[in-house]
Each structure stands twice: as C-alpha cells, then as structure tokens.
Design an enzyme around this catalytic site. Structure first.
Site, mmCIF file in Angstrom:
data_model
loop_
_atom_site.group_PDB
_atom_site.id
_atom_site.type_symbol
_atom_site.label_atom_id
_atom_site.label_comp_id
_atom_site.label_asym_id
_atom_site.label_seq_id
_atom_site.Cartn_x
_atom_site.Cartn_y
_atom_site.Cartn_z
ATOM 1 C CE LYS A 64 68.628 29.175 34.876
ATOM 2 N NZ LYS A 64 67.230 29.085 35.473
ATOM 3 C CG ASP A 66 62.664 32.386 37.675
ATOM 4 O OD1 ASP A 66 63.082 31.188 38.191
ATOM 5 O OD2 ASP A 66 62.736 33.505 38.439
ATOM 6 C CD GLU A 205 66.636 32.438 36.795
ATOM 7 O OE1 GLU A 205 67.016 32.069 37.639
ATOM 8 O OE2 GLU A 205 65.720 32.052 36.079
#
Length: 347
Positions: A64, A66, A205
């Site tokens: 993921k 950011d 994250e």
C-alpha cells in the site's frame, strides 16, 4: 533531479527476500478489435478497509502506497495527469508527464499513486506534500514518482471489463523499468498474513489485496481490500489548545469525526508537526476562529481556541479508547480540500 531511492525488498523471518511474481512476456499476437472511445475520466476503484488479509489463491497482494491517487492519460494530443477528484495536475508532476511520453504507447490510462520515497525506500505522505508546497501548494514536484498498479485503457481498447489478471499482464508489458519515474507496483507472491507482518516490520503503511477475477469497478465495492499496519484517517480540526511553550503556540489540535449529521469530538493530537508546519497551521486556524465550540466538549476550556471545522487533518493512530477517543495519534498533514478530504465517519 536527484534520482529517487530504490524500494528495498521485504524480508521474511528467515531474512530471505520476498520475491515479486515473475513477469510473463507480452504476446505480440493480438486480435484486431474495433477501437473503444477513450474515457475523459474514470472514477477510481477504491480499497475497502479490513483488519486482516484475505485468504485464498484468488487474491493478489501489493504494498500500500502513501501518496496521491492519480490516473495518467496518454493521448494523441499529449499527457494528462488527473487526480482522484477529477482535477488536472499535469503541470504539478512534470517528471511523471515526461516519463509517460517515453512509454511508447499511443493511448493509455494508467491507474496508480504519486509518492515520494524516503531514504529507506518507503513512501512518505509528508515528503510528498512538502514537494508540492504543502496543502493547496502551487509548486511542481520533481521528486515524486508514479507507482502504477492498473491499466484501464490501452491502444484504443477499454480494459475495464477484463479481469484484473489480464489487465495486470498488459501493464507489466508496458512498464519495464524498475528504477524510472514511472514504476510498476510489484505483485508479491506470498501468504497474505506473512506479507502483512513483513510490511509492518519494515514501517510500511500496509498492503492491498485484489481479486484476480474482478473487473475494474469504480467505488469501494470490495474487489480491492486494504489492510493497514497503522490506521490513518481524516478528522476535522475543531480547535487547538493554546500553549505558551509549544511551537507556534499550538499544544495540540482538537479533532472531530462525523456521526450521522453532526460532528463529535474524538480527542486531540499533539505530535507529528514541526516548527514550520505548526506556524502554517496557526496561520490558517486563526482565520477560522469562532466563539462557540462546533462540538460537544466537556474537557478543560481555559486555553482552547475554537475554529470552524473547515480543515481536515490526516492523522495516524493505533486504536480507539473505550470512550471513543483516538489512541496514540500523530499528525501527518492537512488533506487537500479537493482531494481525499473526507472526514472519518463513526458507524
């Protein structure tokens, strides 16, 4: 331009790197199909938040990122970089636009995330905002790179009705360099739980899980899932605690979430902003002062300065307390009013 740092491999408990899935060569023999009209804009597919990774071979996993969600449009008339909210930010990401021209394709729409990597190769939302001049800034970012994770339109064909595996195969054939400004968000072959633990151990994250057989559907429908190591959401700033010793006179920010049609107080955040960001916050907040609190508040009021709940803060936190307050929170930045400025909703 300084070359961005390379992403570093995730390590398992045995310190063996988790390998990305081998790329298959693109089949040059493609059928001649009628051309589809190129969409002017596509609302993005959004990931649904889950507490644990899903299980089963039907799920593909990625890191993921950011940053800012963008779609890169490669058109005969040039390059357009469109934000999640539909704004044209081509001029703000000149390096990404330049790299898109070099991909060697006549038409394409690439879905991905603009990020700035730190020295460890991790995406850092604060660094991205700084490169753009802060919230609502006007700078252009030459530090940002584009992590591509889906291909929605390619060579005159709308790919949204293809399954994710087929779209991914075409994307891998289009983006070949691992160290350029436009990079492939690698699919990682690993057990979801194992990958999630490795991501958290490396300070990332979280991870994204995608249904391999899903078509591309706009909205948050569960085809994509996100599993976060640390929770991060947007909260309305309803005031600040004035301090005579803290930077810019801000001891902490008072935060609120939505509950139905009203805002409710969910605690405060007093870490995560430095001297510069504190001064920028103070300047913005003092323009929004009000006499009455925008939320019900039973705490000490002597040094509280109330403001209109206009600004939305991105806040990291570990959990919720039993009385509905944020636990171990840290300020990450202000969300852009036009992009991803939704306030957390309490169910």
């Amino acid at each position: 331009m300084t070359k961005p740092p390379k992403s570093k491999p995730l390590l398992s408990e045995s310190d063996a790197p988790l390998r990305s899935r081998p790329r298959k060569p693109r089949d040059p023999a493609q059928p001649n199909l009628p051309l589809d009209p190129m969409p002017d804009r596509i609302d993005p597919c959004l990931a649904l938040l889950k507490s644990r990774p899903p299980k089963g071979p039907e799920w593909a996993f990625e890191i993921k990122w950011d940053g800012y969600r963008l779609s890169v449009h490669i058109e005969p008339k040039g390059i357009r970089i469109i934000t999640r909210g539909g704004h044209d930010w081509t001029d703000r990401f000149p390096a990404i636009a330049k790299a898109a021209k070099k991909l060697g394709v006549a038409t394409a729409i690439i879905d991905g995330e603009a990020v700035v990597l730190d020295e460890q190769g991790r995406s850092d939302f604060g660094l991205l905002q700084q490169s753009l001049g802060g919230r609502s800034g006007t700078r252009t970012s030459n530090e940002a790179i584009f992590m591509a994770f889906d291909l929605l339109y390619f060579d005159g064909r709308d790919l949204r009705q293809l399954e994710f595996t087929a779209r991914r195969h075409l994307l891998e054939g289009l983006i070949k360099s691992r160290d350029d400004v436009i990079r492939l968000s690698e699919e990682i072959e690993a057990d979801g739980d194992r990958l999630f633990l490795a991501a958290c151990d490396h300070g990332l994250e979280g991870i994204i899980a995608k249904d391999r057989e899903s078509t591309y559907r706009s909205g948050r429908l569960g085809d994509w899932l996100k599993i976060k190591c640390v929770q991060s959401d947007g909260f309305a700033i309803v005031g600040y605690e004035h301090s005579f010793v803290a930077r810019a006179g801000i001891g902490s920010l008072l935060l609120a979430a939505r509950h139905g049609r009203k805002l409710v107080y969910v605690g405060s955040v007093g870490t995560g902003f430095n001297e510069r960001t504190a001064h920028e916050l103070r300047e913005s907040l003092d323009k929004l002062k009000v006499k009455k609190p925008p939320v019900e508040y039973s705490g000490r009021r002597k040094y509280i300065v109330w403001v209109k709940p206009t600004l939305v803060a991105e806040v990291e936190y570990r959990a919720w307390t039993r009385d509905g307050k944020l636990r171990q929170s840290s300020y990450k930045g202000l969300r852009d009013p036009d992009e991803n400025a939704a306030i957390y909703e309490i169910e």
